[in-house]
Design an enzyme around this catalytic site. Structure first.
Site, short mmCIF file in Angstrom:
data_model
loop_
_atom_site.label_atom_id
_atom_site.label_comp_id
_atom_site.label_asym_id
_atom_site.label_seq_id
_atom_site.Cartn_x
_atom_site.Cartn_y
_atom_site.Cartn_z
CG HIS A 132 -12.14 0.72 4.96
ND1 HIS A 132 -11.82 -0.43 4.34
CD2 HIS A 132 -11.26 1.00 6.01
CE1 HIS A 132 -10.51 -0.54 4.76
NE2 HIS A 132 -10.38 0.07 5.78
CB SER A 141 -1.04 0.02 1.13
OG SER A 141 -1.85 -1.07 1.11
CG ASP A 145 -10.30 -3.29 2.25
OD1 ASP A 145 -10.22 -2.28 1.43
OD2 ASP A 145 -9.98 -3.10 3.52
CG ASP A 153 -14.55 -1.42 1.59
OD1 ASP A 153 -14.63 -2.56 0.85
OD2 ASP A 153 -13.61 -1.28 2.57
CB CYS A 162 -10.17 1.83 1.54
SG CYS A 162 -11.72 1.00 0.88
#
Length: 632
Positions: free
Chosen positions: A370, A325, A364, A349, A383
C-alpha cells in the site's frame, strides 16, 4: 314306670342353663357388632370417608397456559394452539400391544408414534400419567374413538394447548423451542410446578425464560367412575398463565436476514447500540421448530443431524470463527490508547512484513503493498502490514487486555442462551493448551484476527456496537419488556462489563473515520457496497482463512473446493454519527468480505433506517438486496 325315669327338675335346670348361655352368646355377639359398628361409623368415620373419596374423587393438576412471545412491534412469534390427541394410561390397560393394535384399526397409528409411545412407557414418569400416542386428531377420528370408547379403558381423547411458531424457520435459532419433558428433565423440575405439564423450553428464549413463561399450576377435584373417567368437577383452583415476553427482535429484519442468507451457510446479527437489544439473530440454514414440539420422528431428526450444512447448529451464537480484519477497529483503539501508535504514525508497506531475525514473511493481502500508510488509511484499505507492526509492538498482553474489554473471550450476554465465549488467547492459555511459549509471530497473526483468536458473530456485533457507542457498554439482550408494561430490567441480571474509557476520547472518532472511509472513501475496501447510501455508514470488511497457505502459495478461490474457501465477514453501524443499528455478517466459505458480506450488511442497514418493503415476514427481501449481492 315311665314316670320313674323322667327327671323334670333336671331337665328344667338344663334348659335354663342352655338358655342363659345362649342369651349370653347372643348378647356378646350383639355387643361385638354394636361395638364394631360404633368403631367404624363414629371412631373411624373420617378415615373411611377419606378412603371412600379417594376411590371416587381424584385430584387432577391443571397445567398453566404458557406465556406468549412477541417481537418488538407486537408480532406474535410463539403462541399456543389447541390440538386433540389420543392418550393412554398404561396402568389402566391390560395389554399395551392389544390397545395399540385396536387403535391402529380405528384411526391408524404410524409406527414411529407407536415406537415413541413404547419408549415413553419404559421411561420414568408420574404414576397414572396419560402418555400421548398421536396428536392432531381430526374430527372424524375423534368421532370414531367416541363410538368405541366403552371398549377402550385407559384410552382418552385430550384437548391441550401446544406451542406453535408462526415463523418457525425464521426464528428457530433466536427463540429456540419447547419439547416434551424427557426423563432427565422430569427428575430435575419441581414435581409440583410441573404436575400436568408435558412441555418445557429446550433452547433459546424458551429455555432462558422457562420459569417466567411456564406459569403456576392449578388443581381440580373431580368425581370419577369405576373406569377412572371424570363425571363432574367438585372443586377447582385455576392455574396462573405464564407472563408474555416482548423481545427486541424485529421479525421483519429477521426475515430479511434469513432471505439474504438463503442458499448459504452463515449468520447475521443486528444490535441496537444504545440498548444492546438484539434486533435480528439469524443462522442459516435453519429448521422447522414446530416439528420438535410434539416430538420429531427418528428419520427426520437423523436427516437434520447428518446434514453437511448443519441446520441445527446455531452459527450466530456458537459458531466460532477467526474474525479476520473485522477486528482491526478494536485493535486500532488498543494501539492508540496503549500509546503503541499515534494518529500521525505512518509506516511503509512493501506488501509484506518480516520480524527482525526471522525469515518468515507475513504477506499483506495486497501483494504490491500500500506504500505509506497511517492508521486511518490502514483501516479503510485494510492494510495488514500496519497492523502486523502494531500488533507485534503491542504484544499479546496488551491486545488480550483490550479485546477482553470489548467482550471477546467471554459470554457477556444477559439472556442469550447457548452463546459461546469464543477464544481470546493469552500467554497462559497457550502454555496450558499447547505447552509452548507465546511467539512474536503469534502476536502478528492475532493483530489481523487470525491465529488462535476466535469470535462468534454475536460477539462481533456486540463489539461493533461498542465502537458505535464510543466505548459505552450495552450488554446484548433479547428481552425488551414483560407483558405490556413491566421493564425487562426487573428480571435481567447485571451487566458483566463496564464502559471502555480511553485516554483520548477523540480516538474513537479517528477510528470511526477510518471505518467510514471503508464505505465512502475513494479507496475503501467496501466502497461499492456503500455507494449511494442516503446515510453515513461505518464498516469494516474481513476475510478469514479456512486453512493456511503454504509459503509463497497464492489464494485462488476458483481452484479450491467450496468448503475450503475463505469466510466472508463484515461489521458496520449506521448512521455513523447517531448509530441506530450495528450489524455483523458472516458467510461460511463466502470468499470476499467486501464483495459478499458487505452488501448484505448494507441491506440490513437500509431496511432499518429507511424502512421496510411491503413484503411480509418470510416473503421476498426488501429493496434490491439480491440484485446488489449478485452484482458483487
Amino acid at each position: 314306670m315311665w314316670g320313674t325315669f323322667k327327671d323334670t327338675a333336671s331337665e328344667r335346670r338344663l334348659f335354663r342353663s342352655r338358655a342363659v348361655i345362649s342369651m349370653a352368646v347372643v348378647l356378646v355377639m350383639t355387643s361385638i357388632v354394636v361395638g364394631r359398628f360404633y368403631y367404624l361409623q363414629l371412631v373411624q368415620h373420617q378415615t373411611y370417608t377419606t378412603l371412600s373419596d379417594k376411590n371416587r374423587v381424584q385430584v387432577q393438576s391443571i397445567p398453566p397456559t404458557r406465556g406468549l412471545i412477541y417481537d418488538r412491534n407486537g408480532e406474535l412469534l410463539a403462541q399456543n394452539r389447541p390440538v386433540f390427541s389420543v392418550t393412554i394410561v398404561p396402568e389402566r390397560v391390560e395389554s399395551i400391544d392389544g390397545v395399540l393394535g385396536r387403535l391402529d384399526q380405528l384411526i391408524g397409528i404410524p409406527e414411529s408414534d407407536a415406537e415413541r409411545f413404547r419408549k415413553r412407557v419404559k421411561e420414568y414418569r408420574r404414576p397414572f400419567e396419560p402418555i400421548p400416542l398421536r396428536y392432531n386428531l381430526t374430527e372424524d377420528e375423534i368421532a370414531r374413538l367416541a363410538v368405541h370408547r366403552h371398549t377402550l379403558p385407559g384410552v382418552e381423547v385430550d384437548a391441550e394447548l401446544v406451542r406453535y411458531y408462526p415463523h418457525a424457520e425464521l426464528t428457530a435459532h433466536a427463540l429456540g423451542y419447547v419439547g416434551r419433558i424427557n426423563e432427565q428433565e422430569l427428575r430435575n423440575v419441581d414435581p409440583v410446578d410441573y404436575a400436568g405439564t408435558n412441555y418445557i423450553g429446550k433452547l433459546g428464549v424458551e429455555d432462558v425464560y422457562e420459569d417466567i413463561l411456564h406459569g403456576t399450576v392449578g388443581y381440580q377435584n373431580v368425581e370419577t367412575n369405576a373406569r377412572g373417567r371424570v363425571l363432574r368437577v367438585l372443586e377447582k383452583l385455576n392455574p396462573v398463565p405464564g407472563d408474555d415476553l416482548r423481545l427486541h427482535l424485529d421479525i421483519r429484519l429477521q426475515a430479511l436476514a434469513m432471505q439474504l442468507l438463503e442458499g448459504r451457510r452463515g449468520a447475521i446479527v443486528a444490535i441496537e447500540p444504545k440498548t444492546g437489544g438484539i434486533l435480528a439473530l439469524a443462522s442459516a440454514p435453519s429448521f422447522d421448530t414446530n416439528s420438535f414440539v410434539t416430538g420429531i420422528d427418528s428419520k427426520s431428526y437423523r436427516e437434520l443431524r447428518e446434514s453437511r450444512d448443519l441446520p441445527l447448529f446455531n452459527r450466530a451464537l456458537r459458531g466460532q470463527y477467526p474474525p479476520g480484519s473485522t477486528i482491526k477497529p478494536m485493535m486500532a483503539i488498543a494501539g492508540l490508547d496503549s500509546d503503541t501508535v499515534t494518529q500521525q504514525k505512518t509506516i511503509w508497506d512493501p506488501g509484506f512484513y518480516r520480524l527482525s531475525g526471522n525469515d518468515r514473511v507475513y504477506r499483506d493481502w495486497k501483494r504490491s503493498g500500500h506504500g505509506w500508510m497511517n492508521l486511518r488509511e490502514s483501516i479503510s484499505q485494510s492494510c495488514d502490514t500496519y497492523f502486523y507492526d502494531m500488533g507485534y509492538k503491542m504484544g499479546v498482553d496488551t491486545m488480550s487486555d483490550y479485546l477482553a474489554r470489548f467482550s471477546f473471550g467471554m459470554n457477556a450476554t444477559l439472556d442469550v442462551g447457548g452463546a459461546l465465549s469464543g477464544l481470546l488467547p493469552t500467554r497462559e492459555w497457550k502454555r496450558g493448551r499447547h505447552n509452548l511459549p507465546w511467539f512474536p509471530g503469534d502476536s502478528v497473526n492475532m493483530s489481523i484476527g487470525q491465529g488462535f483468536l476466535l469470535t462468534t458473530p454475536l460477539q462481533l456485533a456486540t463489539a461493533t456496537a461498542m465502537v458505535a457507542n464510543r466505548g459505552e457498554w450495552a450488554a446484548p439482550r433479547m428481552l425488551r419488556m414483560l407483558n405490556k408494561d413491566t421493564d425487562a430490567a426487573t428480571v435481567l441480571p447485571e451487566s458483566p462489563l463496564a464502559d471502555l474509557d480511553i485516554q483520548r476520547p477523540e480516538d474513537w472518532e479517528y477510528v470511526i473515520a477510518g471505518m467510514k472511509d471503508v464505505m465512502h472513501g475513494p479507496r475503501g475496501t467496501a466502497r461499492a457496497a456503500g455507494k449511494g447510501a442516503p446515510f453515513e455508514i461505518a464498516g469494516k470488511s474481513g476475510t478469514a482463512q479456512v486453512f493456511s497457505l503454504a509459503k509463497d502459495q497464492e489464494y485462488d478461490a476458483e481452484e479450491l473446493a467450496e468448503r475450503l474457501r475463505d469466510h466472508a465477514l463484515f461489521v458496520a453501524f449506521a448512521p455513523a454519527d447517531n448509530p441506530q443499528i450495528a450489524v455483523a455478517v458472516m458467510v461460511e466459505n463466502g470468499g470476499s468480505g467486501s464483495g459478499v458480506a458487505a452488501p448484505m450488511a448494507r441491506e440490513m442497514l437500509n431496511a432499518w433506517i429507511t424502512g421496510f418493503s411491503e413484503a411480509p415476514p418470510g416473503g421476498e427481501p426488501g429493496g434490491d438486496a439480491i440484485a446488489q449481492i449478485e452484482a458483487h
